[in-house]
Design a protein around this motif. Structure first.
Motif, PDB file in Angstrom:
ATOM      1  N   ARG A  95      -6.282  -7.251 -24.177  1.00 15.39           N
ATOM      2  CA  ARG A  95      -6.043  -6.639 -22.865  1.00 15.39           C
ATOM      3  C   ARG A  95      -5.346  -7.661 -21.984  1.00 15.39           C
ATOM      4  O   ARG A  95      -5.758  -8.818 -21.910  1.00 15.39           O
ATOM      5  N   ASP A 136      -3.308  -2.663 -23.223  1.00 15.92           N
ATOM      6  CA  ASP A 136      -4.615  -2.569 -23.872  1.00 15.92           C
ATOM      7  C   ASP A 136      -4.365  -2.113 -25.299  1.00 15.92           C
ATOM      8  O   ASP A 136      -3.864  -1.002 -25.516  1.00 15.92           O
ATOM      9  N   ARG A 138      -6.235  -1.055 -27.511  1.00 14.15           N
ATOM     10  CA  ARG A 138      -6.962   0.158 -27.898  1.00 14.15           C
ATOM     11  C   ARG A 138      -6.267   1.423 -27.434  1.00 14.15           C
ATOM     12  O   ARG A 138      -6.523   2.498 -27.958  1.00 14.15           O
ATOM     13  N   GLN A 139      -5.405   1.314 -26.452  1.00  8.72           N
ATOM     14  CA  GLN A 139      -4.689   2.491 -25.957  1.00  8.72           C
ATOM     15  C   GLN A 139      -3.204   2.460 -26.324  1.00  8.72           C
ATOM     16  O   GLN A 139      -2.452   3.326 -25.925  1.00  8.72           O
ATOM     17  N   TYR A 140      -2.802   1.434 -27.076  1.00 10.10           N
ATOM     18  CA  TYR A 140      -1.381   1.268 -27.373  1.00 10.10           C
ATOM     19  C   TYR A 140      -0.839   2.402 -28.226  1.00 10.10           C
ATOM     20  O   TYR A 140       0.154   3.001 -27.917  1.00 10.10           O
ATOM     21  N   GLN A 142      -2.207   5.771 -30.419  1.00  9.29           N
ATOM     22  CA  GLN A 142      -3.267   6.630 -30.926  1.00  9.29           C
ATOM     23  C   GLN A 142      -2.908   7.082 -32.337  1.00  9.29           C
ATOM     24  O   GLN A 142      -1.740   7.246 -32.673  1.00  9.29           O
TER      25      GLN A 142
END
Length: 163
Positions: A95, A136, A138-140, A142
Motif C-alpha cells: 500500500r 493497494d 489487493r485492489q490492483y 481483481q
C-alpha cells in the motif's frame, strides 16, 4: 476530478486513521502535522523515516503496512522518483500513498498512472495544485469472472495442478 474540500493534511490524517498501519514508512523532506498527530495517537506504530532519494539499507530490506510519500518527489528527477516509487511499491509495501505538488515536480498525472497509482484527490490553493495518489495491491487487479472451475476444461482439476 474537482478540487477536494479537505486540506491535504486532513486527507492524509483520514488515510492514516483508516489504514492504521502498525509499520509505517514515511519518505519526506520535512515533517508534517498529520504524521505527528497519528504518531501521538498510535505510539506503538513502528515508523521508518527517510528523506528523498534511495532508501537507507536499514529500511530497504523491511516490509511496511503503508508507505507514505510527502514532499519528496519535488526534490528528485522523474527517473529517480520512478525508481523510488516502483521499488517501494514492489519491495517494501503493498500500500502506497503519494502527495505531490504537480507544478513543483516533473511529474504528470499519467506518470502516476503508469506506476498503477490511482488519483484519490486534488487540492488547489492559489497557484499550487497537489495530487494525492494511492496504490493497494489487493485492489490492483481483481480476478476475472471467467477464472473459475465452470470455465475449466476439467473442472475437477481446477486449482490442483499447475503446469
Amino acid at each position: 476530478m474537482s478540487s477536494s474540500t479537505q486540506t491535504p493534511q486532513q486527507a492524509i490524517a483520514a488515510l492514516l486513521q483508516e489504514q492504521q498501519p502498525t509499520r509505517l514508512l514515511v519518505l519526506s523532506a520535512s515533517g508534517f502535522p498529520a504524521l505527528d498527530a497519528f504518531m501521538d495517537a498510535y505510539p506503538d506504530t513502528a515508523l521508518g523515516l527517510a528523506g528523498p532519494g534511495r532508501l537507507p539499507a536499514e529500511l530497504a530490506g523491511r516490509r511496511f503496512d503503508l508507505a507514505l510519500v510527502v514532499d519528496c518527489l519535488e526534490h528528485l528527477s522523474l527517473r529517480e522518483g520512478q525508481e523510488l516509487l516502483g521499488g517501494v511499491r514492489n519491495l517494501n509495501s503493498g500500500r502506497l500513498a503519494v502527495l505531490a505538488d504537480l507544478q513543483a515536480s516533473p511529474w504528470k498525472e499519467t506518470d502516476f498512472y503508469a506506476l498503477a497509482l490511482q488519483k484519490m484527490a486534488t487540492f488547489v490553493r492559489d497557484e499550487q495544485t497537489l495530487g494525492l495518489f494511492t496504490y493497494d495491491v489487493r485492489q490492483y487487479k481483481q480476478a476475472p469472472d471467467w477464472l473459475n472451475a465452470r470455465f475449466w476444461a476439467n473442472p475437477q482439476h481446477f486449482g490442483k495442478y499447475w503446469w
